[in-house]
Write an enzyme that holds these catalytic residues in place. Structure first.
Site, short mmCIF file in Angstrom:
data_model
loop_
_atom_site.label_atom_id
_atom_site.label_comp_id
_atom_site.label_asym_id
_atom_site.label_seq_id
_atom_site.Cartn_x
_atom_site.Cartn_y
_atom_site.Cartn_z
N HIS A 1 0.83 -1.22 0.00
CA HIS A 1 0.00 0.00 0.00
C HIS A 1 0.86 1.27 0.00
O HIS A 1 0.42 2.31 0.46
CB HIS A 1 -0.93 0.06 1.22
CG HIS A 1 -1.66 -1.21 1.49
ND1 HIS A 1 -2.91 -1.50 0.98
CD2 HIS A 1 -1.30 -2.32 2.21
CE1 HIS A 1 -3.29 -2.70 1.38
NE2 HIS A 1 -2.33 -3.22 2.12
N LYS B 1 15.61 21.36 -11.88
CA LYS B 1 14.95 20.11 -12.25
C LYS B 1 15.85 19.10 -12.95
O LYS B 1 16.67 19.45 -13.78
CB LYS B 1 13.75 20.39 -13.16
CG LYS B 1 12.60 21.10 -12.50
CD LYS B 1 11.96 20.30 -11.38
CE LYS B 1 11.05 19.23 -11.92
NZ LYS B 1 9.88 19.77 -12.58
#
Ligand code: ARG
Length: 497
Positions: free
Chosen positions: A193, A320
């Site tokens: 999960h 980035k």
């Protein structure tokens, strides 16, 4: 056969010879010349040349030209079978073979003179062949239809490309195996999960992908078996009228089996659907890998560094380093799934036998095959050069209660039923969360308050290495088991190379 007539007609034109069969009157001949040139659209049955719009609309040449190697290969084998059946003399067969080889050279060297009237690669090859060798070119299509020819070509294409696919799958497996070897001692949080669950060896994680790719390979191999069946001889749909030895053609082309029903032989493309299914599942696996790499390369995880030359920057944001390759591979998954759905939908409403709808099988197949082979190739290189951030990984393992199950299992060892142990440790976790503590901040006294069964050795139980190595059954993450698996993979992948 419609296509056969068409080729004969053209060969006569190319040769300047007289048509056999019905000889057109002079006036008819004049009108034919006017109407048909330069279009190929005239046939005996159809009075009008094909409309330009329709010619373009129905043509498969822009994509089936990629089949030319297989088309020529199939024709070369067919020539031999025609000679064996005494439909061609030796001299005729030789002329055709020489012509076909010349056509193949022209195609390979990009100097093949395609004509506007070439409806597909089969017609183009035959038209050119007849230009080169004269009327004998018209004999090549004896006992054959484009319907059995096109499915033969596709099967030959798939045999080649499935093999390439399998080699690429193995190469990616090897890349993962190399990373596993290097990171046996690196422990990462295992997730369910996307919540921290239990510690696992990073090698074990990498080997999970090796397993997936192995099943992908097995599926490709299985599809190969059903691809590897020779359909030529099915004719347009009913078989053919000549004593052509199909087994001989199959042997020449290396097919171990023949299609047993001509209607089925020309009209099913389940092997295309099956291959697309194989490709879709591969992409499903690659997409999961992509998702993981995107997460792992994020600042939040920082488990790995992708190679700089596999990333791009942002035109606006100077900091980035974007994981474009995994993202694109994840994105291309949708495209390949779409191709699977496309062939399934194309086939679902077709009565037997061949229908022109089936021409729509090629673009999805070629695109999917090319896409998946490219994704596998790019990923093998990226995985080889993936840098694991051991520093970050070792620093983050203390949090998240990865060892909770170990503590519960400790209590089980002391005779506490597992359900009860589960509850005790759950409460301990809550206690820690309330007091902003981690396992290593707990004292023996804290443990004893939770359960009298805890004693000194409980703290020793709480090590990551211990937790990993206790999973010692087949399939578990212990270093011993993982080493055993790595050795087995090494032997297996070396054998297959
Ligand atoms: N280009 C066609 C295809 O890809 C093969 C030709 C069969 N055409 C025909 N009219 N029977 O399916």
């Amino acid at each position: 056969m419609k296509s056969g007539k068409r080729v004969q007609r053209r060969s006569r034109q190319a040769d300047g010879g007289q048509p056999q069969g019905v000889v057109p009157t002079n006036s008819k001949r004049r009108s034919l010349a006017k109407k048909s040139a330069p279009s190929k659209a005239w046939t005996g049955r159809i009075a009008e040349p094909t409309h330009q719009l329709v010619e373009r609309f129905t043509s498969s040449l822009p994509f089936d030209r990629h089949l030319f190697e297989y088309d020529v290969l199939g024709s070369l084998a067919h020539c031999q079978a025609l000679e064996k059946a005494k439909i061609l003399t030796r001299t005729e067969r030789r002329a055709l073979v020489r012509g076909l080889e010349q056509v193949r050279d022209e195609l390979r060297e990009n100097r093949f003179p395609f004509a506007d009237s070439d409806e597909d690669i089969h017609m183009a090859v035959e038209r050119r062949l007849t230009e080169l060798v004269g009327p004998v070119g018209g004999k090549l299509h004896t006992g054959r239809s484009r319907n059995d020819q096109v499915t033969l070509d596709l099967r030959l294409y798939l045999r080649d490309h499935l093999r390439t696919l399998q080699a690429r799958l193995q190469d990616l497996q090897r890349a993962f195996l190399g990373q596993a070897r290097e990171h046996l001692d690196v422990i990462i949080p295992g997730y369910t999960h996307l919540q921290r669950a239990q510690p696992v060896s990073l090698a074990h994680h990498f080997l999970a992908y090796v397993e997936m790719l192995e099943r992908d390979n097995a599926r490709a191999q299985d599809a190969f078996k059903r691809v590897n069946v020779m359909p030529l001889g099915s004719g347009a749909l009913a078989g053919n009228n000549y004593p052509i030895d199909r087994a001989f053609t199959a042997k020449l082309l290396g097919f171990p089996a023949l299609t047993r029903n001509s209607l089925d032989g020309v009209s099913d493309r389940d092997y295309v659907a099956e291959t697309l299914g194989v490709l879709a599942i591969i992409m499903m696996h690659l997409s999961r890998l992509s998702e993981e790499l995107v997460l792992w390369a994020s600042h939040e995880f920082s488990f790995v560094d992708l190679p700089d030359d596999f990333c791009t920057g942002s035109s606006m944001l100077p900091q980035k380093k974007n994981p474009d390759v995994p993202e694109l591979i994840r994105g291309k998954t949708g495209r390949v799934y779409g191709h699977l759905l496309s062939i399934m939908t194309t086939l679902k409403g077709l009565p037997l036998s061949y229908n022109r709808d089936m021409q729509e099988d090629k673009e999805p197949l070629f695109d999917a095959m090319g896409t998946v082979i490219e994704c596998l190739t790019v990923y093998a290189e990226l995985i080889r050069r993936l840098r694991v951030r051991r520093d970050v990984l070792s620093g983050t393992l203390g949090s998240g209660f990865l060892l909770a199950t170990e503590l519960a299992d400790y209590l089980v060892k002391k005779g506490v039923p597992f359900r009860e142990a589960h509850g005790i440790v759950g409460q301990l976790v809550r206690h820690c969360l309330e007091h902003r503590k981690e396992w290593h901040n707990l004292s023996l006294a804290d443990l004893k308050t939770a359960s009298p069964h805890f004693s000194k050795d409980a703290l020793l139980f709480l090590t990551l290495e211990g937790a990993v190595d206790r999973k010692a059954q087949t399939g578990g993450t212990s270093r011993k088991q993982v080493t055993r698996q790595m050795n087995a993979w090494e032997a297996r992948l070396a054998r297959k190379a």
